[in-house]
Enzyme design. Structure first.
Site, mmCIF file in Angstrom:
data_model
loop_
_atom_site.group_PDB
_atom_site.id
_atom_site.type_symbol
_atom_site.label_atom_id
_atom_site.label_comp_id
_atom_site.label_asym_id
_atom_site.label_seq_id
_atom_site.Cartn_x
_atom_site.Cartn_y
_atom_site.Cartn_z
ATOM 1 N N ARG A 198 -66.701 -49.441 -40.724
ATOM 2 C CA ARG A 198 -67.934 -49.136 -41.456
ATOM 3 C C ARG A 198 -68.979 -48.492 -40.543
ATOM 4 O O ARG A 198 -69.747 -47.639 -40.991
ATOM 5 C CB ARG A 198 -68.465 -50.411 -42.116
ATOM 6 C CG ARG A 198 -67.544 -50.893 -43.246
ATOM 7 C CD ARG A 198 -67.797 -52.335 -43.644
ATOM 8 N NE ARG A 198 -69.180 -52.546 -44.048
ATOM 9 C CZ ARG A 198 -69.707 -53.744 -44.303
ATOM 10 N NH1 ARG A 198 -68.955 -54.834 -44.193
ATOM 11 N NH2 ARG A 198 -70.962 -53.850 -44.669
ATOM 12 N N ARG A 216 -59.100 -60.843 -41.392
ATOM 13 C CA ARG A 216 -60.044 -61.081 -42.484
ATOM 14 C C ARG A 216 -60.503 -59.753 -43.064
ATOM 15 O O ARG A 216 -60.519 -58.745 -42.373
ATOM 16 C CB ARG A 216 -61.286 -61.790 -41.964
ATOM 17 C CG ARG A 216 -60.988 -63.044 -41.192
ATOM 18 C CD ARG A 216 -62.273 -63.552 -40.547
ATOM 19 N NE ARG A 216 -61.945 -64.620 -39.595
ATOM 20 C CZ ARG A 216 -62.853 -65.268 -38.883
ATOM 21 N NH1 ARG A 216 -64.138 -64.968 -39.017
ATOM 22 N NH2 ARG A 216 -62.495 -66.220 -38.048
ATOM 23 N N ASP A 276 -64.108 -58.638 -45.247
ATOM 24 C CA ASP A 276 -65.404 -59.174 -45.661
ATOM 25 C C ASP A 276 -65.554 -59.180 -47.182
ATOM 26 O O ASP A 276 -64.777 -58.539 -47.897
ATOM 27 C CB ASP A 276 -66.528 -58.313 -45.076
ATOM 28 C CG ASP A 276 -66.803 -58.658 -43.626
ATOM 29 O OD1 ASP A 276 -66.379 -59.742 -43.183
ATOM 30 O OD2 ASP A 276 -67.439 -57.837 -42.944
#
Lengths: 255, 255
Positions: free
Chosen positions: B201, B52, B54
């Site tokens: 991140r 995935r 985001d």
């Protein structure tokens, strides 16, 4: 009242253009809202731009002026504006101007950039920031042709209908096209004393068609003669256009 | 059924992430819709991604696979998909895969890029395409610190809560930070065998805090020991993150 001269950059993607419109998000609208808030003014404070930009057109250096009800240092005004403005507009410079300065009437020139991405498919990351051309292009031919814009000419063939201005004579001081070594995009740049409605986008369209061989090398000279908008059919999309700089007697042509 | 392996680039700004969600616009959703249209299938055709991304996260090279009810040449599939997909997704490569290829289970590594723009104010044109850091940074300190990520480590301190994966040990083959000479943005690049939820991140956030002097130079080594997510507080925003490449036994680490 104190007059401020403000230089702005904005991403035009999410604006319905520069000019105030009822129920539409415009650059003028968000700036007027911010200065009204700073002034705690019950009434509208009018922002005057150097000129309009259409929906989707960007700016690195749009200039506006407005009259503010009380004195604030220019740096405080810049900070106050940037703290209130949405992230797609940023104030790059703010100065206190003389009371007779006018962002629109005092312009002596403008500089526009137009970016074109190439390749068969649109680059998803550049779809709002370039025009796109997927056909063959002879860049050296375009470099040769674009020089025909330089000088004083009747740009009737290059003005979209709808403009109210009768005099279609403009002077182009500089016109160039080059490839951005960073990403291969074509970068057009035009510096002139003024531009008619959609003029840059039509000028770019004609040069692209010359580069593709759909028009002869010096078709621009013929277009000056015919003074017929329908002969310059293709208007490059708004997404590639940037108002780069507005001149007020400070350009090379003003020396 | 014929299995296709497709490499995609997408601008994540207007997607609620990769994974299919009811009533949300997702990358998986628009691709499934396109292949259903090409196949004229009355039922859903399932797209499997390498993983995935985001909401707001971008991709230069996401990989997916799907089973298609009849044989089409790979180039015809690529053209059909690009003619149907919205402009924020583009198919860069399409191949017919073996029936046992799996976009998620067969990955041997992934490469991510994270871009950070600097300057006091956000650049309007980069707000969806970079993270933003307005504080001082010592780039040489960051270059020294980021090497601590290379190797096999327990990344528990670098995983957002919410992930279901128990084993937090990952191997990072390469980690670097440099300044883009074109626009001054900081470009982080990480290549590893796998990444936990929000891991890139958080890794970027820690290095920025080291560059700013808020953390000691080798704080990453301490974070491996404490295995405590709350110690790595800052998660850099989604807008700066790009899934650059997915490896299937074809990376330098696989030679």
């Amino acid at each position: 009242m104190v007059r401020y001269k403000v230089t702005l950059a904005y991403d035009g993607t999410q604006f319905a253009g520069f000019q105030l419109q009822l129920k539409q998000r415009t650059v003028q609208g968000v700036i007027e809202k911010a200065i009204k808030t700073i002034a705690k003014s019950p009434t509208r404070l009018v922002v005057n731009g150097s000129g309009r930009t259409d929906a989707g057109v960007h700016a690195y250096g749009q200039v506006v002026h407005f009259d503010f009800p009380f004195m604030m240092p220019a740096t405080a005004m810049l900070k106050a504006l940037n703290s209130l403005l949405p992230l797609d507009v940023v104030v790059k410079d703010c100065q206190i101007a003389t009371a007779d300065f006018h962002a629109r009437y005092d312009t002596t020139g403008k500089r526009y950039v137009y970016r074109v991405s190439r390749g068969y498919y649109t680059n998803p990351f550049r779809r709002f920031y370039t025009g796109h051309w997927k056909y063959a292009l002879d860049v050296s031919k375009m470099e040769a042709a674009i020089g025909d814009y330089i000088g004083t000419h009747d740009f009737s063939s290059f003005a979209a209908s709808g403009g109210s201005i009768q005099n279609k004579v403009r002077t182009i001081f500089a016109a160039s096209v080059s490839e951005d070594p960073h990403n291969g995009e074509l970068v057009f740049e035009f510096y002139g004393d003024g531009f008619l409605y959609n003029m840059v986008r039509i000028m770019v369209g004609v040069v692209l068609e010359i580069g593709n061989g759909r028009r002869p090398l010096h078709d621009i000279l013929r277009l000056y003669e015919v003074k017929d908008r329908t002969q310059a059919r293709y208007t490059a999309p708004a997404s590639g256009l940037y108002l780069k700089k507005v001149y007020y007697g400070d350009g090379p042509a003003d020396q």
